[in-house]
Design a protein around this motif. Structure first.
Motif, mmCIF file in Angstrom:
data_model
loop_
_atom_site.group_PDB
_atom_site.id
_atom_site.type_symbol
_atom_site.label_atom_id
_atom_site.label_comp_id
_atom_site.label_asym_id
_atom_site.label_seq_id
_atom_site.Cartn_x
_atom_site.Cartn_y
_atom_site.Cartn_z
ATOM 1 N N GLY A 90 82.325 66.894 -28.304
ATOM 2 C CA GLY A 90 83.546 66.314 -28.827
ATOM 3 C C GLY A 90 84.605 66.134 -27.761
ATOM 4 O O GLY A 90 84.320 66.157 -26.559
ATOM 5 N N PRO A 91 85.856 65.981 -28.171
ATOM 6 C CA PRO A 91 86.943 65.765 -27.209
ATOM 7 C C PRO A 91 87.193 67.001 -26.362
ATOM 8 O O PRO A 91 86.860 68.127 -26.734
ATOM 9 N N GLU A 92 87.798 66.783 -25.204
ATOM 10 C CA GLU A 92 88.188 67.892 -24.338
ATOM 11 C C GLU A 92 89.337 68.663 -24.974
ATOM 12 O O GLU A 92 90.259 68.072 -25.546
ATOM 13 N N ARG A 93 89.285 69.988 -24.876
ATOM 14 C CA ARG A 93 90.297 70.842 -25.469
ATOM 15 C C ARG A 93 91.388 71.158 -24.444
ATOM 16 O O ARG A 93 91.264 70.873 -23.260
ATOM 17 N N ASP A 94 92.451 71.788 -24.919
ATOM 18 C CA ASP A 94 93.551 72.150 -24.030
ATOM 19 C C ASP A 94 93.123 73.134 -22.947
ATOM 20 O O ASP A 94 93.722 73.177 -21.876
ATOM 21 N N ASP A 95 92.088 73.954 -23.250
ATOM 22 C CA ASP A 95 91.656 74.953 -22.269
ATOM 23 C C ASP A 95 90.659 74.396 -21.253
ATOM 24 O O ASP A 95 90.133 75.126 -20.422
ATOM 25 N N GLY A 96 90.399 73.078 -21.315
ATOM 26 C CA GLY A 96 89.493 72.451 -20.358
ATOM 27 C C GLY A 96 88.062 72.360 -20.828
ATOM 28 O O GLY A 96 87.271 71.621 -20.240
ATOM 29 N N TYR A 97 87.693 73.127 -21.871
ATOM 30 C CA TYR A 97 86.359 73.021 -22.452
ATOM 31 C C TYR A 97 86.315 71.840 -23.425
ATOM 32 O O TYR A 97 87.358 71.303 -23.822
ATOM 33 N N HIS A 98 85.108 71.452 -23.824
ATOM 34 C CA HIS A 98 84.928 70.445 -24.864
ATOM 35 C C HIS A 98 84.542 71.130 -26.160
ATOM 36 O O HIS A 98 83.817 72.126 -26.158
ATOM 37 N N GLU A 99 85.006 70.589 -27.263
ATOM 38 C CA GLU A 99 84.548 71.072 -28.558
ATOM 39 C C GLU A 99 83.090 70.658 -28.719
ATOM 40 O O GLU A 99 82.715 69.515 -28.451
ATOM 41 N N LEU A 100 82.256 71.610 -29.152
ATOM 42 C CA LEU A 100 80.824 71.361 -29.238
ATOM 43 C C LEU A 100 80.291 71.669 -30.629
ATOM 44 O O LEU A 100 80.829 72.513 -31.343
ATOM 45 N N SER A 101 79.214 70.998 -30.959
ATOM 46 C CA SER A 101 78.342 71.433 -32.035
ATOM 47 C C SER A 101 76.927 71.325 -31.484
ATOM 48 O O SER A 101 76.483 70.241 -31.089
ATOM 49 N N THR A 102 76.257 72.450 -31.403
ATOM 50 C CA THR A 102 74.934 72.447 -30.795
ATOM 51 C C THR A 102 73.967 73.243 -31.654
ATOM 52 O O THR A 102 74.378 74.130 -32.410
ATOM 53 N N PRO A 135 84.269 55.866 -28.621
ATOM 54 C CA PRO A 135 85.062 56.817 -29.414
ATOM 55 C C PRO A 135 84.390 58.186 -29.424
ATOM 56 O O PRO A 135 83.158 58.286 -29.402
ATOM 57 N N VAL A 136 85.210 59.241 -29.463
ATOM 58 C CA VAL A 136 84.677 60.607 -29.403
ATOM 59 C C VAL A 136 85.107 61.350 -30.668
ATOM 60 O O VAL A 136 86.194 61.920 -30.729
ATOM 61 N N PRO A 137 84.254 61.348 -31.692
ATOM 62 C CA PRO A 137 84.605 62.051 -32.933
ATOM 63 C C PRO A 137 84.447 63.556 -32.775
ATOM 64 O O PRO A 137 83.833 64.042 -31.823
ATOM 65 N N ASP A 138 84.995 64.297 -33.719
ATOM 66 C CA ASP A 138 84.768 65.743 -33.748
ATOM 67 C C ASP A 138 83.292 65.991 -33.996
ATOM 68 O O ASP A 138 82.679 65.366 -34.873
ATOM 69 N N PRO A 139 82.677 66.902 -33.257
ATOM 70 C CA PRO A 139 81.229 67.118 -33.389
ATOM 71 C C PRO A 139 80.887 67.912 -34.644
ATOM 72 O O PRO A 139 81.675 68.731 -35.123
#
Length: 334
Positions: free
Chosen positions: A25-37, A207-211
């Motif tokens: 998903g999109p990049e987060r404020d902490d520099g990581y990306h939101e993931l669903s794996t 486009p980068v939807p929430d995963p």
């Protein structure tokens, strides 16, 4: 608990993992990306042995040993020292010597470093007799060490969310057969692959939807149907990994041409996981890849398998040899 200088040691076996789904998903404020794996532990194992010592050290053997650091940057050492610092007040622990038999490809998208960290946590808890350290604390420590470490404690098949550290086990029956291809010298750093993923998306204006986890994949896993699982394997980092290491496209094409049900780059790569329908198919594909595919290490595996598991207490017949290439590792503090 064994005093320093004892010959007592504890060994833990830990598997590698592949990702059946990796939605970025999109990049987060902490520099990581939101993931669903969807993590899937497979039968390629490292073995980690810890024993009391006068100072902290780590020693690595096995086919990938030359690619593993043996100083205080090694995640297994970080795991041991973190557990030592966060042990219950009043509990004494000794420094440990950590021996890793390295069979999981390094920088290959199979979480080998995270696996060793998880195994070290389990082994040190046993060695130090920290029976009162609850699983919740161990998992909290694991999450602080890296996104994949909590899953390596559990193994099996599970959904990872957040940056991958929040684990929800999946009920799955049966097993899947895999052929894994790992190219020597193709190691990819995870930050490099994520940066390339972001670049490709920006160029394509994707486009980068929430995963979210794939319902089709979860349904297929309940039956462990190889064709149904293969049809919905997905890795949003695959295009980035192929962009950085174009030979991966050749590997994927070769495996599919040779009869694999499906193929996917695992995690940030460059290990490629091919799904087959049986052990016999796995043997045929392994032989075909070795003869006709790009050069690489080829391993047959099954999954899911359990995570880090205690093997046994062992008592070496000779004292351990002196540390080789020790890092600047100090005494236990806290």
């Amino acid at each position: 608990m064994s005093p320093a200088g004892s010959t007592e040691a504890v060994s833990v076996r830990v598997p590698g993992k592949i990702n059946l789904q990796l939605a970025v998903g999109p990049e987060r404020d902490d520099g990581y990306h939101e993931l669903s794996t969807v993590f899937h532990a497979v039968s390629v194992y490292d073995r980690v042995t810890v024993q009391p010592a006068e100072r902290w050290s780590v020693h690595v053997t096995g086919p990938y040993a030359h690619r593993v650091p043996t100083d205080d940057s090694n995640l297994a050492v970080v795991a041991a020292r973190t557990l030592a610092r966060r042990r219950p007040r009043g509990t004494k622990v000794d420094p440990v010597r950590i021996d890793i038999d390295k069979r999981i490809p390094v920088a290959g998208g199979m979480a080998g470093g995270s696996a060793d960290a998880a195994a070290t946590l389990v082994a040190c808890r046993e060695l130090w007799a920290l029976d009162h350290v609850e699983n919740g604390l161990l998992e909290e420590i694991a999450a602080g060490l890296g996104s994949d470490v909590p899953f390596m404690l559990h193994g099996g098949t599970a959904i990872g969310s957040g940056r991958g550290e929040r684990i929800t086990p999946i009920l799955a029956r049966g097993e899947l057969h895999w052929v894994l291809w790992a190219g020597e010298g193709l190691g990819l750093s995870t930050p490099e692959v994520y940066a390339e993923c972001d670049r490709l998306r920006e160029v394509a204006r994707t486009p980068v939807p929430d995963p979210a986890p794939s319902g089709e994949l979860l349904t297929a896993l309940r039956r462990m149907d190889a064709d149904a699982v293969g049809a919905v394997l997905r890795n949003d980092l695959q295009d980035a990994a192929v962009s950085l290491r174009p030979v991966l496209a050749e590997v994927l094409d070769a495996g599919l041409d040779l009869g694999a049900r499906a193929g996917v780059v695992s995690g940030s790569g460059p290990t490629v996981a091919f799904l087959v329908g049986s052990q016999a198919e796995a043997i045929d594909l392994s032989v075909g890849l070795a003869a006709n595919g790009p050069m690489g290490d080829i391993v047959r595996a099954v999954g899911p398998v359990p995570g880090a598991q205690l093997v046994q207490h062992v008592r070496p017949t000779q004292p351990p040899p002196p540390p080789t290439r020790p890092g600047p590792l100090g005494p236990v503090t806290g």
